[in-house]
Design a protein around this motif. Structure first.
Motif, PDB file in Angstrom:
ATOM      1  N   GLY A  42      -3.111   9.690  -6.752  1.00 35.11           N
ATOM      2  CA  GLY A  42      -2.334  10.799  -6.205  1.00 35.11           C
ATOM      3  C   GLY A  42      -1.000  10.916  -6.919  1.00 35.11           C
ATOM      4  N   THR A  43      -0.445   9.788  -7.307  1.00 35.63           N
ATOM      5  CA  THR A  43       0.824   9.797  -8.041  1.00 35.63           C
ATOM      6  C   THR A  43       0.670  10.591  -9.335  1.00 35.63           C
ATOM      7  OG1 THR A  43       1.409   7.658  -7.096  1.00 35.63           O
ATOM      8  CG2 THR A  43       2.558   8.306  -9.110  1.00 35.63           C
ATOM      9  N   LEU A  90       0.504  14.318  -8.994  1.00 33.92           N
ATOM     10  CA  LEU A  90       1.815  14.971  -8.927  1.00 33.92           C
ATOM     11  C   LEU A  90       2.494  14.972 -10.291  1.00 33.92           C
ATOM     12  CD1 LEU A  90       3.036  13.303  -5.604  1.00 33.92           C
ATOM     13  CD2 LEU A  90       2.700  15.764  -5.941  1.00 33.92           C
ATOM     14  N   PHE A 134       6.167   9.711   1.307  1.00 33.55           N
ATOM     15  CA  PHE A 134       5.914   8.532   0.487  1.00 33.55           C
ATOM     16  C   PHE A 134       6.697   8.658  -0.831  1.00 33.55           C
ATOM     17  CE2 PHE A 134       3.185   6.307  -2.679  1.00 33.55           C
ATOM     18  CZ  PHE A 134       3.426   5.022  -2.213  1.00 33.55           C
ATOM     19  N   ALA A 189       6.173   8.374  -3.916  1.00 32.43           N
ATOM     20  CA  ALA A 189       5.637   9.031  -5.119  1.00 32.43           C
ATOM     21  C   ALA A 189       6.068  10.492  -5.237  1.00 32.43           C
ATOM     22  CB  ALA A 189       4.113   8.953  -5.135  1.00 32.43           C
ATOM     23  N   THR A 190       6.277  11.170  -4.117  1.00 32.97           N
ATOM     24  CA  THR A 190       6.642  12.593  -4.169  1.00 32.97           C
ATOM     25  C   THR A 190       7.902  12.788  -5.011  1.00 32.97           C
ATOM     26  OG1 THR A 190       5.827  12.724  -1.888  1.00 32.97           O
ATOM     27  CG2 THR A 190       6.980  14.649  -2.733  1.00 32.97           C
ATOM     28  N   VAL A 214       5.402  18.696   1.210  1.00 31.56           N
ATOM     29  CA  VAL A 214       4.411  17.656   1.517  1.00 31.56           C
ATOM     30  C   VAL A 214       3.751  18.030   2.838  1.00 31.56           C
ATOM     31  CG1 VAL A 214       4.077  15.198   1.995  1.00 31.56           C
ATOM     32  CG2 VAL A 214       5.822  15.924   0.350  1.00 31.56           C
ATOM     33  N   ASP A 235       1.987  18.749  -2.185  1.00 27.48           N
ATOM     34  CA  ASP A 235       1.600  17.343  -2.079  1.00 27.48           C
ATOM     35  C   ASP A 235       0.697  17.243  -0.846  1.00 27.48           C
ATOM     36  OD1 ASP A 235       1.287  14.663  -1.552  1.00 27.48           O
ATOM     37  OD2 ASP A 235       3.327  14.103  -2.151  1.00 27.48           O
ATOM     38  N   CYS A 245      -1.582  14.905  -0.533  1.00 26.55           N
ATOM     39  CA  CYS A 245      -2.180  13.566  -0.625  1.00 26.55           C
ATOM     40  C   CYS A 245      -2.639  13.065   0.745  1.00 26.55           C
ATOM     41  CB  CYS A 245      -1.192  12.598  -1.265  1.00 26.55           C
ATOM     42  SG  CYS A 245      -1.056  12.864  -3.042  1.00 26.55           S
ATOM     43  N   GLN A 246      -2.038  13.574   1.816  1.00 31.22           N
ATOM     44  CA  GLN A 246      -2.438  13.152   3.168  1.00 31.22           C
ATOM     45  C   GLN A 246      -3.203  14.253   3.904  1.00 31.22           C
ATOM     46  OE1 GLN A 246       0.954  11.635   5.344  1.00 31.22           O
ATOM     47  NE2 GLN A 246       1.580  10.279   3.691  1.00 31.22           N
ATOM     48  N   SER A 269      -4.696  12.462  -3.089  1.00 30.47           N
ATOM     49  CA  SER A 269      -4.863  11.026  -3.328  1.00 30.47           C
ATOM     50  C   SER A 269      -6.154  10.572  -2.671  1.00 30.47           C
ATOM     51  CB  SER A 269      -3.693  10.253  -2.704  1.00 30.47           C
ATOM     52  OG  SER A 269      -4.013   8.874  -2.594  1.00 30.47           O
ATOM     53  N   PHE A 301      -6.575   7.224  -2.291  1.00 39.30           N
ATOM     54  CA  PHE A 301      -6.243   5.857  -1.872  1.00 39.30           C
ATOM     55  C   PHE A 301      -7.165   5.484  -0.703  1.00 39.30           C
ATOM     56  CE2 PHE A 301      -3.605   2.736   0.394  1.00 39.30           C
ATOM     57  CZ  PHE A 301      -3.217   1.933  -0.653  1.00 39.30           C
ATOM     58  N   LYS A 329      -6.960   6.903   2.917  1.00 40.17           N
ATOM     59  CA  LYS A 329      -6.881   8.338   3.190  1.00 40.17           C
ATOM     60  C   LYS A 329      -8.127   8.818   3.946  1.00 40.17           C
ATOM     61  CE  LYS A 329      -3.078   9.195   0.802  1.00 40.17           C
ATOM     62  NZ  LYS A 329      -2.020   8.228   1.096  1.00 40.17           N
ATOM     63  N   GLY A 334      -7.565   6.608  -6.966  1.00 38.22           N
ATOM     64  CA  GLY A 334      -8.130   7.850  -7.495  1.00 38.22           C
ATOM     65  C   GLY A 334      -7.296   9.021  -7.029  1.00 38.22           C
ATOM     66  N   TYR A 353       8.212   6.814   7.614  1.00 41.77           N
ATOM     67  CA  TYR A 353       8.739   5.960   6.585  1.00 41.77           C
ATOM     68  C   TYR A 353      10.097   5.481   7.071  1.00 41.77           C
ATOM     69  CZ  TYR A 353       4.916   7.939   4.050  1.00 41.77           C
ATOM     70  OH  TYR A 353       3.646   8.311   3.684  1.00 41.77           O
TER      71      TYR A 353
HETATM   72  C1  LIG Z   1       2.503  12.064   0.531  1.00 40.99           C
HETATM   73  C2  LIG Z   1       1.955  11.223  -0.579  1.00 40.99           C
HETATM   74  N1  LIG Z   1       2.238  11.546  -1.857  1.00 40.99           N
HETATM   75  C3  LIG Z   1       1.756  10.836  -2.887  1.00 40.99           C
HETATM   76  C4  LIG Z   1       0.954   9.728  -2.691  1.00 40.99           C
HETATM   77  C5  LIG Z   1       0.499   8.937  -3.879  1.00 40.99           C
HETATM   78  O1  LIG Z   1      -0.876   8.729  -3.939  1.00 40.99           O
HETATM   79  P1  LIG Z   1      -1.463   7.413  -4.652  1.00 40.99           P
HETATM   80  O2  LIG Z   1      -1.169   6.254  -3.778  1.00 40.99           O
HETATM   81  O3  LIG Z   1      -2.930   7.716  -4.739  1.00 40.99           O
HETATM   82  O4  LIG Z   1      -0.848   7.310  -5.998  1.00 40.99           O
HETATM   83  C6  LIG Z   1       0.603   9.372  -1.375  1.00 40.99           C
HETATM   84  C7  LIG Z   1      -0.316   8.275  -1.074  1.00 40.99           C
HETATM   85  O5  LIG Z   1      -0.132   7.147  -1.020  1.00 40.99           O
HETATM   86  C8  LIG Z   1       1.144  10.121  -0.302  1.00 40.99           C
HETATM   87  O6  LIG Z   1       0.879   9.778   0.966  1.00 40.99           O
END
Ligand SMILES: Cc1ncc(COP(=O)(O)O)c(C=O)c1O
Length: 371
Positions: free
Chosen positions: A60-61, A64, A86, A88-89, A131, A157, A159-160, A185, A187, A190, A198, A315
């Motif tokens: 997922g990283t 983005l 998270f 990574a955003t 997000v 984003d 990813c969730q 993502s 992960f 998820k 992935g 978080y």
């Molecule tokens: C909101 C958000 N953005 C980005 C990511 C990054 O995804 P990944 O862990 O697959 O790199 C995640 C997941 O962990 C996430 O929850």
């Protein structure tokens, strides 16, 4: 009875007879790199998102980072996002060469406040990254109203939030349908989780899809010919096979999560010390997380730990207060809604395989703490 935050072993037991033969097919063909499961999964995730293209990638990283890289950000270019997410955003905005501009979440919500986005727009705004936190879509219609006339790309984003929907002007619109690009993502935790890392990008922009397909393969459409510098960010074929086998279950799993969420929300409604998760009536939430706002949150956490109830704080430190972003100069109190959410949020077990007695055990433990 202990209740874990997540029980992937329970899911494995239910689906192993579908996933293991799919894995074995990849192994027997020895097609580990960009095998046929990749384009098949890309087509299915794009269809789910009502987008034209899917581009699998390593996480997922990277889902983005790669689109942000296509913007060729220069020092001082700004990308507006939420600090209540998270890491990574915002980490990817930095790593793509941009400056994250954090704006607050809306009061009573966990998602970015479009009015705050509007106030933060400048001539240097190069993208907006909402997000869809915990599995519920951000207010895409308001964000697009701001972004489209200014030709600012919106990167979802999601990813969730795979499979989440939002009713806009009487029509269901999917996560991944409205943004310029959308990141997923896979992960393992998820709603649709791989058996490792992935990710995937979806987009309906043909040129962007083509560029992303190159960027994940060192920038070359043809082997040993490089149009630009990319990286190795392929989705693993074994992971794509796992995900294809799991995908037919996704809608039922997310429905189960909604059912559990409704059960918790009803049972906890009378407790004045907690606020159950807000659900925007326009949204179909996929409840990647079920997140309360709780008084005396840290004490509740200690109590749940003692009781053997899985829980997590997503978080605890909003990103504008992380040491790595101190140079951006955000003070404590500058984004009060995000800071408040970081003090109050606590997520409970919400995986589909939870049983009624397990849900009741979680509810009793919370009620017991506030009694
Ligand atoms: C909101 C958000 N953005 C980005 C990511 C990054 O995804 P990944 O862990 O697959 O790199 C995640 C997941 O962990 C996430 O929850």
């Amino acid at each position: 009875m202990n209740v874990p935050l997540l029980d992937l072993v329970a899911q494995y037991a239910a689906i192993k007879d579908e996933v293991l033969p799919a894995l074995l097919r990849v192994v027997e063909a020895q097609q580990f790199i960009m095998g046929p499961a990749i384009p098949q999964l890309e087509a299915e995730i794009a269809a789910l998102s009502r987008a034209k293209h899917g581009v699998g990638c390593a996480s997922g990283t990277d889902a983005l980072l790669l689109p942000l890289k296509t913007l060729n950000l220069k020092p001082g270019d700004e990308v507006i996002t939420t600090p209540f997410t998270f890491f990574a955003t915002a980490g990817t905005i930095h790593n793509a060469g941009g400056t994250p501009v954090f704006v607050d979440i809306a009061a009573g919500s966990f998602n970015i406040d479009p009015a705050a986005v509007e106030r933060a727009l400048t001539p240097r705004t190069r993208a907006i990254v909402p997000v869809h936190l915990y599995g519920q879509m951000a207010n895409m219609e308001r964000l697009l109203q701001l972004a489209q006339p200014r030709r600012i790309p919106v990167i979802e984003d999601a990813c969730q939030a795979i499979g989440a929907r939002r009713m806009i002007d009487g029509e269901w619109r999917a996560a991944g349908e409205l943004g310029w690009v959308t990141a997923y993502s896979f992960f393992p935790s998820k709603n649709l989780g791989a058996w490792g890392d992935g990710g995937m990008i979806v987009t309906s922009d043909d040129a962007t899809a083509e560029r992303l397909r190159k960027l994940r393969l060192h920038g070359g459409a043809k082997q040993y010919h490089h149009d630009e510098v990319g990286t190795n960010s392929r989705l693993d074929t074994l992971q794509a096979a796992v995900l294809l086998a799991k995908l037919p279950h996704l809608a039922a799993w997310s429905a189960k999560r909604r059912e559990h969420a409704a059960y918790y929300t009803k049972a906890l409604a009378g407790l004045t010390e907690v606020r159950t998760p807000p659900v925007d009536p326009a949204n179909e939430h996929i409840f990647h997380q079920y997140t309360l706002r709780a008084q005396r949150r840290d004490e509740l956490q200690a109590h749940l730990k003692k009781e053997g109830i899985g829980h997590a704080v997503y978080y605890p430190i909003p990103l504008h207060r992380q040491p790595c972003f101190a140079h951006l100069g955000y003070q404590g109190g500058s984004l009060p809604q995000s800071e408040r959410a970081a003090r109050e949020a606590i997520s409970l077990p919400i995986y589909p395989e939870l049983t009624r007695p397990q849900l009741d055990r979680v509810i009793d433990a919370i009620r017991g703490f506030y009694r």
